[in-house]
Design an enzyme around this catalytic site. Sequence first.
Site, PDB file in Angstrom:
ATOM      1  N   CYS A 131       0.713  -1.217  -0.115  1.00  0.00           N
ATOM      2  CA  CYS A 131      -0.090   0.094   0.045  1.00  0.00           C
ATOM      3  C   CYS A 131       1.043   1.362   0.101  1.00  0.00           C
ATOM      4  O   CYS A 131       0.577   2.295  -0.693  1.00  0.00           O
ATOM      5  CB  CYS A 131      -0.959  -0.108   1.094  1.00  0.00           C
ATOM      6  SG  CYS A 131      -0.216  -0.367   2.622  1.00  0.00           S
ATOM      7  N   HIS A 243      -2.679   6.060   4.996  1.00  0.00           N
ATOM      8  CA  HIS A 243      -1.410   6.275   5.143  1.00  0.00           C
ATOM      9  C   HIS A 243      -1.018   7.802   4.674  1.00  0.00           C
ATOM     10  O   HIS A 243      -1.435   8.202   3.592  1.00  0.00           O
ATOM     11  CB  HIS A 243      -0.750   5.169   4.559  1.00  0.00           C
ATOM     12  CG  HIS A 243      -0.948   3.796   4.980  1.00  0.00           C
ATOM     13  ND1 HIS A 243      -1.453   3.553   6.066  1.00  0.00           N
ATOM     14  CD2 HIS A 243      -0.311   2.584   4.499  1.00  0.00           C
ATOM     15  CE1 HIS A 243      -1.710   2.253   6.334  1.00  0.00           C
ATOM     16  NE2 HIS A 243      -0.819   1.649   5.307  1.00  0.00           N
TER      17      HIS A 243
END
Length: 337
Positions: A131, A243
């Site tokens: 990711c 994130h």
Amino acid sequence: MRTFVTAVVGATGAVGKEMIKILEERDFPVKELRLLASERSVGKAMSFRGQEIPVSVLDENSFAGVEIGLFSAGGSISEKFAPIAAQAGCIVIDNTSAFRMVADIPLVIPEVNPEAIADYKNKGIIANPNCSTIQMLVALKPIHDVAKIKRIVVSTYQSVSGTGKEAIDELELQTRQLLNMQDPTIQVYPHQIAFNCLPHIDVFLDNGYTKEEMKMVNETQKIMDKNIAVTATTVRVPVFYSHSESVNIETEKKITATEVRELLRKAPGVEVVDDTANKQYPLAINAASKDATFVGRIREDFSIPNGINLWVVADNLRKGAALNAIQIAEILTDKYL
């Protein structure tokens, strides 16, 4: 339009649920949806296009007639069942780290190296990157194409949803416990995560880096350019979703912050949020549930001749996992099947 028998492996997990939701949102050409998980999920059902679809137990016979398999049930499950699925004629798009660095298995970000999808024929498997790598390279590829990136220094600030539901629950529990003057329950992470930052994601390796940090190094070189020098520090922070990354790059050719902003405003999958005069920059809470990779704090690094700093934020469950996999499947079905 041709439709495809599609399976989601790990259907009851956080990423699996997101995959089912995105398949419906993007009207993916599903002929039949099969939901596969462990025995713990027996009796569960998931909603898709107004129907409740029961979850079946994953086994060696699960892939008869399945054409596309979206895997997100952990590396050991993928290692065992992805080759079985491929042997049965299913093209696997795997969200784990199991196959990312296998030489003849393509590792794909659609905005960065969609041409690599053609190599699915090698093993019948396409790997979905980490990711953190995905959002970073979505932001950096347009710059690399123009100015050639020599070196990347990245520090990540990764949400607990990257670990899974247990970590989400633990952050919520610890927050309530600490606000009520109770000792926090510590089970998922080695230390308290609420009101804290942990510079430790995955296991430590002999070189002092963590496995997560080396994923960013190795995947960047495989996907974008084997000659780019990369160093990473990955940090878990008390955020539920999305994130964030501080990215510093050094380029061969001089490029200004203004030029970078203009490049990224036109780049696929990128949304520029960079108006510091009005305190506008990407925030984790604003990226959650969004498809875009958000970029801001774009500025020239005055410590070196050709340096740029960026702040990059994306929803790790969507673009960092489920959406990227489904974008791969869309290109696969549109161009190759």
